[in-house]
Design a protein around this motif. Sequence first.
Motif, PDB file in Angstrom:
ATOM      1  N   ALA A 115       0.931  -1.240   0.014  1.00  0.00           N
ATOM      2  CA  ALA A 115      -0.185   0.129  -0.053  1.00  0.00           C
ATOM      3  C   ALA A 115       0.710   1.239  -0.009  1.00  0.00           C
ATOM      4  CB  ALA A 115      -1.018  -0.011   1.266  1.00  0.00           C
ATOM      5  N   PHE A 116       2.065   1.365   0.774  1.00  0.00           N
ATOM      6  CA  PHE A 116       2.808   2.372   0.791  1.00  0.00           C
ATOM      7  C   PHE A 116       4.257   2.477  -0.075  1.00  0.00           C
ATOM      8  CE2 PHE A 116       0.713   2.042   4.948  1.00  0.00           C
ATOM      9  CZ  PHE A 116      -0.207   3.282   4.676  1.00  0.00           C
ATOM     10  N   ALA A 117       4.142   1.654  -1.172  1.00  0.00           N
ATOM     11  CA  ALA A 117       5.283   1.436  -2.052  1.00  0.00           C
ATOM     12  C   ALA A 117       5.554   3.056  -2.603  1.00  0.00           C
ATOM     13  CB  ALA A 117       4.834   0.315  -3.099  1.00  0.00           C
ATOM     14  N   GLU A 118       4.656   3.763  -2.904  1.00  0.00           N
ATOM     15  CA  GLU A 118       4.757   5.125  -3.511  1.00  0.00           C
ATOM     16  C   GLU A 118       5.350   5.988  -2.542  1.00  0.00           C
ATOM     17  OE1 GLU A 118       1.530   5.960  -5.873  1.00  0.00           O
ATOM     18  OE2 GLU A 118       1.683   4.097  -7.201  1.00  0.00           O
ATOM     19  N   TRP A 119       4.925   5.755  -1.305  1.00  0.00           N
ATOM     20  CA  TRP A 119       5.225   6.733  -0.327  1.00  0.00           C
ATOM     21  C   TRP A 119       6.363   6.434   0.538  1.00  0.00           C
ATOM     22  CZ3 TRP A 119       0.420   7.491   3.553  1.00  0.00           C
ATOM     23  CH2 TRP A 119      -0.529   7.879   2.898  1.00  0.00           C
ATOM     24  N   LEU A 120       6.983   5.218   0.525  1.00  0.00           N
ATOM     25  CA  LEU A 120       8.371   5.039   1.329  1.00  0.00           C
ATOM     26  C   LEU A 120       9.346   4.204   0.570  1.00  0.00           C
ATOM     27  CD1 LEU A 120       6.355   3.951   4.549  1.00  0.00           C
ATOM     28  CD2 LEU A 120       7.496   5.935   4.243  1.00  0.00           C
ATOM     29  N   PRO A 121      10.703   4.552   0.947  1.00  0.00           N
ATOM     30  CA  PRO A 121      11.599   3.970   0.208  1.00  0.00           C
ATOM     31  C   PRO A 121      11.612   2.295   0.497  1.00  0.00           C
ATOM     32  CG  PRO A 121      12.503   5.825   1.411  1.00  0.00           C
ATOM     33  CD  PRO A 121      10.998   5.505   1.794  1.00  0.00           C
ATOM     34  N   ALA A 122      12.047   1.583  -0.787  1.00  0.00           N
ATOM     35  CA  ALA A 122      12.063   0.136  -0.850  1.00  0.00           C
ATOM     36  C   ALA A 122      12.782  -0.310   0.632  1.00  0.00           C
ATOM     37  CB  ALA A 122      12.270  -0.524  -1.929  1.00  0.00           C
ATOM     38  N   GLU A 123      13.878   0.097   0.972  1.00  0.00           N
ATOM     39  CA  GLU A 123      14.803  -0.294   2.024  1.00  0.00           C
ATOM     40  C   GLU A 123      13.980  -0.113   3.222  1.00  0.00           C
ATOM     41  OE1 GLU A 123      16.535   3.861   0.626  1.00  0.00           O
ATOM     42  OE2 GLU A 123      15.311   2.120  -0.166  1.00  0.00           O
ATOM     43  N   ILE A 124      13.073   0.917   3.618  1.00  0.00           N
ATOM     44  CA  ILE A 124      12.317   1.102   4.548  1.00  0.00           C
ATOM     45  C   ILE A 124      11.365  -0.056   4.642  1.00  0.00           C
ATOM     46  CG2 ILE A 124      10.539   2.541   5.777  1.00  0.00           C
ATOM     47  CD1 ILE A 124      13.337   3.651   6.201  1.00  0.00           C
ATOM     48  N   LEU A 125      10.576  -0.312   3.585  1.00  0.00           N
ATOM     49  CA  LEU A 125       9.600  -1.320   3.448  1.00  0.00           C
ATOM     50  C   LEU A 125       9.683  -2.799   3.636  1.00  0.00           C
ATOM     51  CD1 LEU A 125       7.614   0.236   0.593  1.00  0.00           C
ATOM     52  CD2 LEU A 125       6.775   0.116   2.957  1.00  0.00           C
ATOM     53  N   HIS A 126      10.904  -2.968   3.272  1.00  0.00           N
ATOM     54  CA  HIS A 126      11.305  -4.569   3.243  1.00  0.00           C
ATOM     55  C   HIS A 126      12.523  -4.837   4.028  1.00  0.00           C
ATOM     56  CE1 HIS A 126       8.521  -5.076   0.051  1.00  0.00           C
ATOM     57  NE2 HIS A 126       8.889  -4.175  -0.495  1.00  0.00           N
ATOM     58  N   ARG A 127      13.134  -3.937   4.849  1.00  0.00           N
ATOM     59  CA  ARG A 127      14.265  -4.323   5.838  1.00  0.00           C
ATOM     60  C   ARG A 127      13.580  -5.447   6.837  1.00  0.00           C
ATOM     61  NH1 ARG A 127      14.571  -1.384  10.607  1.00  0.00           N
ATOM     62  NH2 ARG A 127      12.905   0.253  10.742  1.00  0.00           N
ATOM     63  N   PRO A 128      14.169  -6.145   7.523  1.00  0.00           N
ATOM     64  CA  PRO A 128      13.714  -7.030   8.342  1.00  0.00           C
ATOM     65  C   PRO A 128      13.089  -6.305   9.674  1.00  0.00           C
ATOM     66  CG  PRO A 128      16.225  -7.774   7.927  1.00  0.00           C
ATOM     67  CD  PRO A 128      15.560  -6.291   7.249  1.00  0.00           C
ATOM     68  N   LYS A 129      12.058  -6.835  10.154  1.00  0.00           N
ATOM     69  CA  LYS A 129      11.466  -6.077  11.253  1.00  0.00           C
ATOM     70  C   LYS A 129      12.131  -5.925  12.580  1.00  0.00           C
ATOM     71  CE  LYS A 129       7.390  -5.776  14.001  1.00  0.00           C
ATOM     72  NZ  LYS A 129       7.047  -4.582  13.882  1.00  0.00           N
ATOM     73  N   GLN A 130      12.358  -4.984  13.076  1.00  0.00           N
ATOM     74  CA  GLN A 130      13.070  -4.559  14.296  1.00  0.00           C
ATOM     75  C   GLN A 130      12.364  -4.694  15.264  1.00  0.00           C
ATOM     76  OE1 GLN A 130      16.268  -2.069  13.433  1.00  0.00           O
ATOM     77  NE2 GLN A 130      16.904  -1.955  15.562  1.00  0.00           N
ATOM     78  N   GLY A 131      11.223  -4.010  15.200  1.00  0.00           N
ATOM     79  CA  GLY A 131      10.332  -3.744  16.547  1.00  0.00           C
ATOM     80  C   GLY A 131      11.016  -2.692  17.208  1.00  0.00           C
ATOM     81  N   PHE A 132      10.305  -2.186  18.429  1.00  0.00           N
ATOM     82  CA  PHE A 132      10.789  -1.077  19.314  1.00  0.00           C
ATOM     83  C   PHE A 132      11.610  -1.967  20.224  1.00  0.00           C
ATOM     84  CE2 PHE A 132       9.670   3.251  21.704  1.00  0.00           C
ATOM     85  CZ  PHE A 132      10.700   3.622  20.837  1.00  0.00           C
ATOM     86  N   ALA A 133      12.889  -2.335  20.003  1.00  0.00           N
ATOM     87  CA  ALA A 133      13.777  -3.299  20.587  1.00  0.00           C
ATOM     88  C   ALA A 133      14.661  -2.269  21.313  1.00  0.00           C
ATOM     89  CB  ALA A 133      14.474  -4.223  19.991  1.00  0.00           C
ATOM     90  N   MET A 134      15.499  -2.859  22.348  1.00  0.00           N
ATOM     91  CA  MET A 134      16.422  -1.986  22.884  1.00  0.00           C
ATOM     92  C   MET A 134      17.621  -3.242  23.417  1.00  0.00           C
ATOM     93  SD  MET A 134      15.133  -1.208  26.838  1.00  0.00           S
ATOM     94  CE  MET A 134      16.707  -0.757  27.318  1.00  0.00           C
TER      95      MET A 134
END
Length: 626
Positions: free
Chosen positions: A545-564
């Motif tokens: 849905a957001f392929a036109e809004w956001l860079p591909a590297e943002i969309l498809h990078r591994p999920k990180q979550g709000f980790a620390m």
Amino acid sequence: MCGIVGVLAPGAVDPSLVATMRDRLTHRGPDAAGIWSSPDGRVCLGHRRLTIIDPSPASNQPFVSEEGRLAIVLNGEIYNHRDLGRQLEGEGVVFRTRSDTEVLLEAYRRWEEECLERLSGMFAFAIWDSAYRRLFCARDRAGEKPFHYASASGSGSFAFASELKALLPWSGLGREIDWTSVADFLTFGFVPDPKTVWQDARKLAPASFLVVDCRGDGAVAGEQVPYWDFELAPEECPPAEWQSRVRETLERSAAEMTVSDVAVGTFLSGGVDSSSVTAALARAGEPLAAYTVGFAEQEFDERGWASRVAARYGVEHVEREVSAADVESVFRDVVLWHYDEPFNDYSYLPTYYVCREARNAITVALSGDGGDEIFAGYRKYSMLTRRASIDGGIPRPVAQLVAVGAHGMLPSRTEVGGRLHRYRLSPDELVLSTLVTGVPTDVLRRVSRGPLAQALRVYDPLDSVRHHVRRVPPAEHGLVDAMRYVDFKTTLGSGILTKVDRASMAVSLEVRPVYLHRAMLDLARRIPGRLLATPREAKTLLKGAFAEWLPAEILHRPKQGFAMPLGEWLRGGFDLGNADDGSRRADGLFDPAYVDAVRAEHAAGLDRTAVLHGITFLDRWLERWA
């Protein structure tokens, strides 16, 4: 955002008691404080105000209708209050303020409990109706705003508050710990609704209302009544059409949620959810700043990803780095005060810091919370999709036989062993197993001692959430949709939203999760689960849905979550500390050999952060509150 309290009794309620309860919530509302008592003194309401809409003192609470029949205390915001107000004005209502509180009060007068179906917002409120001699209490659909209550059956009294700590000065609340709730906390990382850590207190479940009847000598609380559910009703539609609807709905929702008389910004982690919210507002021309926290440890630091999104849209970007020293400085004095029930999602620490940084300049922040639950964003959704494909291609007994054989060679506490263990489970048990982020029940029974062990002799924490799986059986709805529903009913309200509410209110910041707007919820429940995740990737439809809004590297990078990097800090000698007298209050609850073994495993490289933090948090909580 605000803090609310109230006491109902057969005789006169002491306003000074309610004021004491109220002022335990000063952080939720530092701008104004109010008390109201009914003419007979049997009802007393208290309120702490964080001014967001209509700063006039005329909008302070408790707010009383002009003729005196109704009195309300509200925590939250009604986003569509202007539309509702115009509708009510068309029916002859004359408003004295511009506040959403007055609109809600008049909506209740006009439609009573059916007003809940018309509300777009996040809220917890109580309305005293002297005509019916009843207190009407309600909570928003997702559980963004908290509501705790207790009844003293012997005295016929009833009390409620935004946070548990505000109930403690009331003599009607016994201070007996519910050890089954402690078991829940050690298993899931939170105490699920409607339970609390205290035996005599309850949470009002999300999307529910409660009526307290005061027509007799005392206050009698009825049963919680659900008024809405995240009912899955999949519709067939091409993925591109769903993606278009997602974009349009997110833009409309974000626009409605910016209603405010104070400065608004966003949280930006560089993940899909927060990035899409920031993009939606920026594309609409909203002037805003975005706030990000990061760490010196690169694998946990998302500032670089967030900065790419901010630069793409020309958004002011404010960053803050969090260190172990920061955490040590706030854990005892800040965290343990605001998280007054055991809580094991230690991402409350970076959440607190991003809220604190944002509060330097804004009072309202829009966030992407809820996107993972309703759009299948966690990694486990890919695992469930893989499992569904195996179930469809390999006979179940064969898959179980392979998993049992492999499991015999690989202990379940290893990553691969854990994955194989799950293939032995039935679909229902598989969904439930994903909720266990702490100590599994069989291990907890083996290593617990004292009152915790006694509780576990007849109690299984999974039983506290099993009814949600029965509501949406995986065999009928599929694993992904069943998991979405269970996540929405458990992890979201009791976990994620509790974390955000307490961390943001600690610094008097209002956080509005755009993905939990009622329009987004209605859309998400109609999208078939099979379109939301693949065996290789979660949240696939949302990313498209957001392929036109956001860079591909943002969309498809591994999920990180709000980790620390708490796990790394613990290996480096970081310690959240002992009690003031050097003791550990939780020592009598666990086999010491088990705790030592967990520490040794973690030091050797196995990630045992959740268990170690959970035991430490419980230890400090017992010192602070028990």
